[in-house]
Design an enzyme around this catalytic site. Sequence first.
Site, PDB file in Angstrom:
ATOM      1  N   LYS A 173       0.970  -0.728  -0.082  1.00  0.00           N
ATOM      2  CA  LYS A 173      -0.247   0.210  -0.283  1.00  0.00           C
ATOM      3  C   LYS A 173       1.337   1.041   0.131  1.00  0.00           C
ATOM      4  O   LYS A 173       1.245   1.483   0.746  1.00  0.00           O
ATOM      5  CB  LYS A 173      -0.753   0.200   1.296  1.00  0.00           C
ATOM      6  CG  LYS A 173      -2.325   0.486   1.442  1.00  0.00           C
ATOM      7  CD  LYS A 173      -2.350   1.907   1.185  1.00  0.00           C
ATOM      8  CE  LYS A 173      -1.695   3.279   1.857  1.00  0.00           C
ATOM      9  NZ  LYS A 173      -1.548   4.178   2.112  1.00  0.00           N
ATOM     10  N   CYS A 281      13.578  10.833   5.730  1.00  0.00           N
ATOM     11  CA  CYS A 281      14.043  10.356   7.189  1.00  0.00           C
ATOM     12  C   CYS A 281      14.841  10.175   7.762  1.00  0.00           C
ATOM     13  O   CYS A 281      15.134  10.941   8.941  1.00  0.00           O
ATOM     14  CB  CYS A 281      13.728   9.172   7.596  1.00  0.00           C
ATOM     15  SG  CYS A 281      14.698   7.669   6.415  1.00  0.00           S
TER      16      CYS A 281
HETATM   17  P1  NAD Z   1       2.662   9.590   6.600  1.00  0.00           P
HETATM   18  O1  NAD Z   1       2.682   8.343   8.190  1.00  0.00           O
HETATM   19  O2  NAD Z   1       1.532  10.501   6.815  1.00  0.00           O
HETATM   20  O3  NAD Z   1       2.114   8.704   5.716  1.00  0.00           O
HETATM   21  C1  NAD Z   1       2.704   7.304   5.468  1.00  0.00           C
HETATM   22  C2  NAD Z   1       2.268   5.836   5.209  1.00  0.00           C
HETATM   23  O4  NAD Z   1       1.156   5.850   6.383  1.00  0.00           O
HETATM   24  C3  NAD Z   1       0.946   5.877   4.338  1.00  0.00           C
HETATM   25  O5  NAD Z   1       0.510   4.907   3.715  1.00  0.00           O
HETATM   26  C4  NAD Z   1      -0.069   6.596   4.308  1.00  0.00           C
HETATM   27  O6  NAD Z   1      -1.339   6.636   3.566  1.00  0.00           O
HETATM   28  C5  NAD Z   1      -0.491   6.174   5.561  1.00  0.00           C
HETATM   29  N1  NAD Z   1      -1.292   6.725   6.838  1.00  0.00           N
HETATM   30  C6  NAD Z   1      -1.367   8.170   6.871  1.00  0.00           C
HETATM   31  N2  NAD Z   1      -2.246   8.536   8.337  1.00  0.00           N
HETATM   32  C7  NAD Z   1      -2.937   7.019   8.072  1.00  0.00           C
HETATM   33  C8  NAD Z   1      -3.844   6.594   8.886  1.00  0.00           C
HETATM   34  N3  NAD Z   1      -4.115   8.347   9.946  1.00  0.00           N
HETATM   35  N4  NAD Z   1      -3.793   5.498   8.861  1.00  0.00           N
HETATM   36  C9  NAD Z   1      -3.615   4.891   8.426  1.00  0.00           C
HETATM   37  N5  NAD Z   1      -2.726   4.949   7.747  1.00  0.00           N
HETATM   38  C10 NAD Z   1      -1.660   6.598   7.029  1.00  0.00           C
HETATM   39  O7  NAD Z   1       4.306  10.112   6.297  1.00  0.00           O
HETATM   40  P2  NAD Z   1       4.814  10.414   5.239  1.00  0.00           P
HETATM   41  O8  NAD Z   1       4.175  11.815   5.040  1.00  0.00           O
HETATM   42  O9  NAD Z   1       4.104   9.811   3.752  1.00  0.00           O
HETATM   43  O10 NAD Z   1       5.687  10.214   5.386  1.00  0.00           O
HETATM   44  C11 NAD Z   1       7.033  10.907   5.654  1.00  0.00           C
HETATM   45  C12 NAD Z   1       6.915  10.410   7.001  1.00  0.00           C
HETATM   46  O11 NAD Z   1       7.820   9.888   6.924  1.00  0.00           O
HETATM   47  C13 NAD Z   1       8.085  11.668   7.972  1.00  0.00           C
HETATM   48  O12 NAD Z   1       7.952  11.752   9.044  1.00  0.00           O
HETATM   49  C14 NAD Z   1       9.382  10.676   7.626  1.00  0.00           C
HETATM   50  O13 NAD Z   1      10.351  10.692   8.501  1.00  0.00           O
HETATM   51  C15 NAD Z   1       9.483   9.209   7.600  1.00  0.00           C
HETATM   52  N6  NAD Z   1       9.826   8.478   7.668  1.00  0.00           N
HETATM   53  C16 NAD Z   1      10.424   7.536   7.947  1.00  0.00           C
HETATM   54  C17 NAD Z   1      11.817   6.609   7.412  1.00  0.00           C
HETATM   55  C18 NAD Z   1      12.433   5.646   8.767  1.00  0.00           C
HETATM   56  O14 NAD Z   1      13.288   5.661   7.399  1.00  0.00           O
HETATM   57  N7  NAD Z   1      12.189   5.961   9.860  1.00  0.00           N
HETATM   58  C19 NAD Z   1      12.320   6.700   6.203  1.00  0.00           C
HETATM   59  C20 NAD Z   1      10.915   7.553   5.363  1.00  0.00           C
HETATM   60  C21 NAD Z   1      10.347   8.504   5.953  1.00  0.00           C
END
Ligand code: NAD
Length: 498
Positions: A173, A281
Amino acid sequence: MTTIEHWIGGKPAAGESERFAPVWNPATGEEQARVRLATESDVDAAVRAAKDAFTSWSLQSLSNRSRIMFRLRDLVERHELELAKLVAAEHGKVVDDARGEIVRGREVIEFACGITAALKGGFSTDVSSGVDSYDFRQPLGVCAGITPFNFPVMVPMWMHPIAIATGNTFVLKPSERDPSASLLIARLYADAGLPDGVFNVVNGDKTAVDALLDHEDVAAVSFVGSTPIAKYIHERALRSGKRVQALGGAKNHAVVMPDANLDWAAAQLTAAAFGSAGQRCMAVSVAVAVGDAADGLVDLLKAKAEAVVVGPGDDPEAEMGPVVTRAACDRVEAAVASGVAQGAEPVVDGRGLRVEGRPGGFFVGPTVLDHVTPDMDVYKDEVFGPVLAVVRVPTLEAALDLINANPYGNGTAVFTFDGGAVRTFERGVHVGMIGVNVPIPVPTAHYSFGGWKDSLFGSSHIHGHEGVRFYTRAKVVTSRWPRHTESQAAQLNFPTSS
Ligand code: NAD
């Protein structure tokens, strides 16, 4: 308007939902496509396809699985530019930067090509008289990946090549903001000879995520995204009895010691803070200037930040693109405003940047804030934009205290020539990935990727050997081969070695 669909059972699938999300062109601010958001029953169809494919896929020989990975690796290399352009168009990052994430993702496929070695078990003869023991690992079943917008190719590749090479089937997803690259990867898997149903893509939002988390036929969930959602995923998936690894957000500090090569360090920090508009990240968002390093470092950061060329991702001259959405742009500018209101000094202020010919683009320029303190919101929050906060501290110990008090623990770096300082730092810092004169210490595919504290929920890091362990479970066999003629009285005591 193009509608982006799912990929289920080896082919595109429209799904039944009439809910859509916009897919923006961040460089122009225009909606370039819409993505269909899956319903529970679309998710169920993908999980069923994956479940149906599991038995025969898990019985494929290791060499057959690894041959498919070799073919996929070559296809990803051949389609690198096409993939990079897709990423740049939907995410906004510049094409060369996007190529970098595809190369790093491909390295995980290369690791998966060697799955035969990674799955080798152990064998001990004569653990007791006439008794041997050996262990091996078997796949879990249907595994799900839920991924963020910022690395639409690399982050899913941290998961699916290893899950699939170890004999699982997979439902991805991806982020609804940049879903197209995942569909191209699905086609490349098919071209590589992967059987239908082994790799599936469902596009969607919370509805799709919750359906995966609650589905009884999903055995394991890998998540990468922001901390609040990581925590939620971890708790909900655990409640339904799944294996789960959930990687969250970050606030990465780079410590610059007074003896460092300041020009080198400033160049590395500039690249790490503003590459991909800070939407990594592992981006450096806090420069911790120790003692006398501060003034010289800030002067160099100012010059280098001002020299960054900002433009659309498809402009070969551009070094940094826009942020992903208008909301992200507003959020980053508000974070800078709050930092300034709380006493930070804007050495370079990227708010309100306009790029020629792209008036609607979601651009924020590189920003350097000096004299940031840990009580400011711009320090506490993950800004996830091109903003570098400089915190001044007197000593290495003060730098360590600062980092260790921060709730995140994804990556960190130290710039110095002092080996003793490095040793103190790498032993004492509560962070999962450490760079020594390396600003973005993303481990290569043979090592595992993962942070500490609020940057990771679950007990295993992602890819490398921890990935193999996550996607498999162990069996240990204890065997004895008595002769047909051998007889022995029943012994009711607990068996011990003899
Ligand atoms: P996000 O948490 O908004 O979304 C990530 C995924 O979760 C997406 O597929 C989204 O559709 C889903 N999602 C969003 N809200 C949801 C909810 N309420 N319930 C269920 N699923 C939900 O993150 P983003 O904005 O896409 O990405 C940026 C974030 O990801 C930053 O915080 C970044 O630091 C983090 N990140 C972390 C790493 C790591 O390795 N630790 C790597 C890349 C990105």
